[in-house]
Design an enzyme around this catalytic site. Structure first.
Site, PDB file in Angstrom:
ATOM      1  N   ARG A   1       0.854  -1.182   0.000  1.00  0.00           N
ATOM      2  CA  ARG A   1       0.000   0.000   0.000  1.00  0.00           C
ATOM      3  C   ARG A   1       0.890   1.232   0.000  1.00  0.00           C
ATOM      4  O   ARG A   1       1.897   1.292   0.733  1.00  0.00           O
ATOM      5  CB  ARG A   1      -0.902  -0.001   1.221  1.00  0.00           C
ATOM      6  CG  ARG A   1      -1.954  -1.105   1.203  1.00  0.00           C
ATOM      7  CD  ARG A   1      -2.852  -1.007   2.417  1.00  0.00           C
ATOM      8  NE  ARG A   1      -3.667   0.191   2.376  1.00  0.00           N
ATOM      9  CZ  ARG A   1      -4.071   0.848   3.447  1.00  0.00           C
ATOM     10  NH1 ARG A   1      -3.727   0.444   4.659  1.00  0.00           N
ATOM     11  NH2 ARG A   1      -4.828   1.936   3.328  1.00  0.00           N
ATOM     12  N   SER A   2       0.507   2.208  -0.777  1.00  0.00           N
ATOM     13  CA  SER A   2       1.379   3.384  -0.923  1.00  0.00           C
ATOM     14  C   SER A   2       1.520   4.124   0.402  1.00  0.00           C
ATOM     15  O   SER A   2       2.535   4.783   0.652  1.00  0.00           O
ATOM     16  CB  SER A   2       0.846   4.303  -2.007  1.00  0.00           C
ATOM     17  OG  SER A   2      -0.407   4.823  -1.621  1.00  0.00           O
TER      18      SER A   2
ATOM     19  N   GLY B   1       4.387   2.604   1.814  1.00  0.00           N
ATOM     20  CA  GLY B   1       5.549   2.872   0.973  1.00  0.00           C
ATOM     21  C   GLY B   1       6.135   4.247   1.234  1.00  0.00           C
ATOM     22  O   GLY B   1       7.346   4.438   1.242  1.00  0.00           O
TER      23      GLY B   1
ATOM     24  N   ASP C   1       0.419 -17.828  -7.865  1.00  0.00           N
ATOM     25  CA  ASP C   1      -0.011 -18.716  -8.952  1.00  0.00           C
ATOM     26  C   ASP C   1      -1.459 -19.142  -8.810  1.00  0.00           C
ATOM     27  O   ASP C   1      -1.990 -19.221  -7.689  1.00  0.00           O
ATOM     28  CB  ASP C   1       0.857 -19.977  -8.969  1.00  0.00           C
ATOM     29  CG  ASP C   1       2.240 -19.707  -9.524  1.00  0.00           C
ATOM     30  OD1 ASP C   1       3.173 -20.462  -9.164  1.00  0.00           O
ATOM     31  OD2 ASP C   1       2.380 -18.754 -10.320  1.00  0.00           O
TER      32      ASP C   1
ATOM     33  N   THR D   1       3.269 -15.058   2.310  1.00  0.00           N
ATOM     34  CA  THR D   1       4.425 -14.525   3.029  1.00  0.00           C
ATOM     35  C   THR D   1       4.807 -13.184   2.425  1.00  0.00           C
ATOM     36  O   THR D   1       4.849 -13.021   1.207  1.00  0.00           O
ATOM     37  CB  THR D   1       5.611 -15.504   2.923  1.00  0.00           C
ATOM     38  OG1 THR D   1       5.281 -16.704   3.642  1.00  0.00           O
ATOM     39  CG2 THR D   1       6.871 -14.915   3.533  1.00  0.00           C
TER      40      THR D   1
ATOM     41  N   GLU E   1       7.653 -10.204   2.347  1.00  0.00           N
ATOM     42  CA  GLU E   1       9.015  -9.779   2.693  1.00  0.00           C
ATOM     43  C   GLU E   1       8.957  -8.282   3.003  1.00  0.00           C
ATOM     44  O   GLU E   1       8.655  -7.480   2.135  1.00  0.00           O
ATOM     45  CB  GLU E   1       9.984 -10.062   1.543  1.00  0.00           C
ATOM     46  CG  GLU E   1      10.234 -11.545   1.285  1.00  0.00           C
ATOM     47  CD  GLU E   1       9.333 -12.136   0.223  1.00  0.00           C
ATOM     48  OE1 GLU E   1       8.667 -11.358  -0.496  1.00  0.00           O
ATOM     49  OE2 GLU E   1       9.271 -13.362   0.100  1.00  0.00           O
TER      50      GLU E   1
ATOM     51  N   LYS F   1       5.959 -26.022  -3.255  1.00  0.00           N
ATOM     52  CA  LYS F   1       6.848 -26.014  -2.078  1.00  0.00           C
ATOM     53  C   LYS F   1       6.121 -25.614  -0.789  1.00  0.00           C
ATOM     54  O   LYS F   1       6.418 -26.130   0.269  1.00  0.00           O
ATOM     55  CB  LYS F   1       7.979 -25.020  -2.320  1.00  0.00           C
ATOM     56  CG  LYS F   1       9.067 -25.549  -3.243  1.00  0.00           C
ATOM     57  CD  LYS F   1      10.389 -24.851  -2.970  1.00  0.00           C
ATOM     58  CE  LYS F   1      10.411 -23.391  -3.368  1.00  0.00           C
ATOM     59  NZ  LYS F   1      10.482 -23.202  -4.828  1.00  0.00           N
TER      60      LYS F   1
END
Lengths: 290, 474
Positions: free
Chosen positions: A111-112, A115, A128, A136, A138, A179
């Site tokens: 979200r800006s 940011g 996907d 997750t 980062e 994974k």
């Protein structure tokens, strides 16, 4: 790729066949004009400086331990703040669990509002078709001041796109789920499960050679033995091998390294190594796998 | 006590007090899944401060009355040692040590069943679910109960249904206070008859009548208490209570008779039988397992309603799963190997005769407790089909969505989540028999994750909706 707008998002959520599911949606206003705001979850993985010299994804044996020692899981209750310092990377996850139908993909965008405070979210942006789980995130603080994040705050947004064809993250290979299998919090990296990693990491698979201590040698001499006349053959290590050469001489050639072994040498061949054995004189070794 | 020894006692107590305080300070900065632990720490810290003041006063009086000081210090030492268990519990209550996403739900359930008590959830390395409390006179710590879950099963959400059993232990005192005198009088009569008529087949554990009666009471009470807690758990969670009980007991002997070494716990098979007979009598009330307990009225029984609701929503497979699982359990309880073990010991036989007589009123008591709290599993049956639909999509079953509005929803009930998860899990049990151990565990762990996420979302939504309602309607 078309972007789904509000009505289309709601239709996909109301679809009886493989619906889009985001749960829990605590406030219907999270669904915006062309995205869905998502919230920060309770769990974090904090990276820390520890007695780990490096993290090597090709070091199959050591990687788990390297990751465990350099990452630490934290779980906060509601109203407890998580402080992320300038330059710090932490893993969080969405509070919401996402079940993407096979006909849709999603991207995760910060979200800006965050940011502009310096918080960068989700460097791995694409989700996907068929993915199920909490995403997750980062989190990196590129600002100049520590930021306090609270579980439950709106931290990112999902933007949905229609895929050209149906696909399913959970069946990318014959083995089974991708994974990350229905995660409900941030996940440690599983890069070691990339099947081709051992190949690309050949140069990072050193063969170690040393002289064992007398005690070590006595112990190794109790292991099973193997002998071979002079010859040359290729070999792939499915498993790590430790061996003590008691007779003969051999040269082992691998990409980027060549080692010569003689009587009394202890060698460790890492898992995944591809090499060629050149037996110069009859060898006899004591060996152990694993 | 010699002056030197008194001085050493003083040093010992001072050292222990300081060590305790230090550990408490450290624990107060740990992470816990709720604020119960911090409240407990505050209470303990207040008591420790008071204790320190008393010890300081005692030490000042040393020259005047060393004997009194010696007694006082010994007493303070005992008080401190008695509180050590709290330190251990607090260590084991930290966020990483417990199934943290389940803790708020457990606390909410406890607040309904055991009001005016605070429940601290902990995990210990013993294969046991338990609940403890310390009746320390005039202590605020009496309001804290310590729930123990097996640490080795921390993330095994399926078994944590057994928390429902533990939460019933603290609320049965009234029942036993009311019924124990009558039972003991009957026990006395039966034991006297036994001694008078002929020597017992087996030697009795005691020779004195009053001790035999007390032992008989202990056997009766332990058996009845465990069964009542099983019934309570079944009344809250429905079939999963039985499934979890069975799963947890799988590694043990179903026919282990009550014994001093086993703290007179009743045989697992006996317990399953009573739960089937009373809590699920519409499916367990065959003559060969004790007959129907109630004549019943025309109201739909919970299991019947569950089957109807599942069939209506095209979940016939779920009905098949339930019938099959109950069939397995019924097969187990029609064996009488546990009863034969019980009848071998004359005192146990007499005590269990009393258990049978007490069971109907015990079940009434349990039902009254449940009816007063509104947590019966039967009220949430209508939620289950939707939760099963979510599970088929590998979505955590924590929310009941409105059909007309996918963005509107409310928290699912704990019992509905447990039932949906167990039924979904048991459906795959036979096909899973061909899987490798790794794949089996992968599936099981996934199901546990979904269940724990569902419980987490339930409490979060409740709290969020409650705050929003307060904000919108001040």
């Amino acid at each position: 790729m078309t972007v789904l707008t509000r009505n289309a998002i709601r239709k996909e959520m109301a679809n009886s066949e493989d619906p889009l599911v985001i749960t829990p949606v605590l406030d219907r206003e999270q669904v915006g004009a062309s995205s869905v705001d998502v919230r920060l979850g309770h769990q974090f993985i904090v990276l820390r400086r520890a007695a780990v010299t490096h993290v090597d994804p090709t070091d199959h044996e050591g990687l788990r331990s390297q990751i465990q020692r350099s990452q630490h899981q934290v779980r906060l209750s509601l109203h407890q703040g998580f402080i992320i310092h300038p330059g710090q990377l932490a893993l969080g996850a969405t509070l919401e669990y996402l079940s993407l139908p096979r006909r849709l993909t999603a991207t995760v965008e910060g979200r800006s509002s965050w940011g502009r405070l310096g918080l960068v979210i989700a460097t791995a942006c694409n989700v996907d078709p068929g993915f199920k789980g909490c995403i997750t995130l980062e989190l990196v603080n590129n600002g100049e001041a520590p930021l306090v994040l609270y579980p439950g705050v709106r931290i990112a947004q999902f933007v949905f796109h229609r895929a050209e064809e149906e696909a399913d993250y959970r069946h990318v290979d014959p083995v089974g789920p991708g994974k990350y299998d229905c995660p409900i919090g941030p996940q440690f990296s599983r890069i070691d499960r990339d099947q081709e990693i051992p190949f690309w990491g050949q140069l990072a698979m050193p063969i170690s050679v040393r002289k064992p201590t007398p005690d070590e040698e006595s112990h190794m001499r109790t292991w099973p033995t193997w002998e071979l006349e002079p010859s040359e053959f290729p070999w792939h290590y499915d498993n790590r091998e430790t061996c003590l050469l008691s007779e003969g001489e051999v040269t082992v050639e691998a990409p980027g390294q060549t080692v010569s072994l003689g009587p009394g040498d202890c060698a460790v061949f890492p898992q995944g190594l591809v090499c060629t054995w050149k037996v110069r004189t009859k060898i006899r070794k004591h060996f152990r796998f694993g | 006590m010699e002056q030197e020894l008194l001085s050493r006692l003083r040093t010992l107590v001072a050292f222990e007090l300081e060590s305790y305080e230090g550990r408490l300070r450290s624990l107060s900065s740990s992470q816990y899944p709720s604020d119960v632990a911090l409240r407990l720490i505050q209470h303990i810290a207040a008591e420790i401060r008071a204790q320190r003041t008393e010890i300081d006063q005692l030490v000042r009086d040393f020259r005047d009355d060393p004997e009194r000081v010696a007694r006082g210090l010994s007493s303070q030492h005992r008080l401190l040692i008695n509180r050590l268990a709290y330190l251990s519990s607090l260590e084991n209550a930290q966020t990483e040590a417990v199934p943290w996403s389940l803790v708020p739900s457990i606390e909410r359930l406890a607040s309904v069943l055991i009001p005016n008590k605070h429940l601290l959830s902990t995990c210990t390395y013993s294969l046991n679910y338990g609940i403890r409390w310390y009746p320390v006179a005039r202590s605020a710590l009496q309001s804290f109960l310590l729930l123990e879950l097996p640490a080795i099963h921390r993330t095994n959400a399926f078994l944590h249904v057994l928390v429902g059993h533990e939460l019933f232990h603290p609320i049965l005192n009234d029942f036993f206070e009311q019924h124990a005198p009558t039972v003991m009088a009957r026990l006395r009569g039966s034991i006297q008859d036994l001694l008078a008529r002929h020597p017992p087949r087996q030697p009795l554990p005691e020779r004195r009548l009053d001790k035999l009666v007390e032992l008989g009471r202990a056997i009766w009470q332990r058996a009845l208490e465990e069964v009542m807690c099983d019934l309570g758990c079944a009344a809250i969670f429905g079939p999963p209570a039985l499934f979890a009980s069975l799963a947890f007991a799988l590694g043990s002997d179903f026919d282990e008779p009550p014994s001093p070494a086993g703290q007179f716990y009743p045989p697992p098979r006996f317990r399953f039988r009573q739960v089937l007979r009373f809590a699920f009598h519409d499916w367990g009330g065959d003559q060969d397992v004790g007959g129907p307990v109630e004549a019943g009225d025309d109201a739909e029984k919970p299991l019947e309603k569950l089957c109807r609701v599942l069939n209506e929503k095209q979940f016939e497979w779920a009905v098949d799963v339930l019938r099959k699982q109950f069939g397995i359990i019924k097969k187990e309880v029609t064996k009488d190997t546990d009863l034969r073990a019980i009848h071998k010991e004359p005192l146990v036989e007499i005590a269990y005769g009393e258990v049978s007589q007490s069971l109907p009123s015990a079940w009434d008591y349990v039902q009254e407790k449940i009816d007063a709290t509104g947590v019966a599993w039967a009220v949430a049956i209508d939620e289950i089909p939707q939760l099963l639909s979510k599970l088929e999509m590998l979505v955590p079953p924590g929310e009941i969505s409105l059909e007309s509005d996918p963005l509107g929803g409310r928290s699912a009930s704990l019992s509905a989540i447990a039932i949906a998860m167990w039924v979904h899990h048991l459906r795959d049990e036979i096909p899973a028999a061909g899987l490798s151990l790794d794949d089996l565990l992968k599936d099981y762990h996934r199901e546990c994750r979904l269940m724990l996420k569902a419980f987490e979302d339930v409490e979060l939504r409740r709290e969020y909706d409650s705050r929003r309602m307060n904000r919108d309607n001040p």
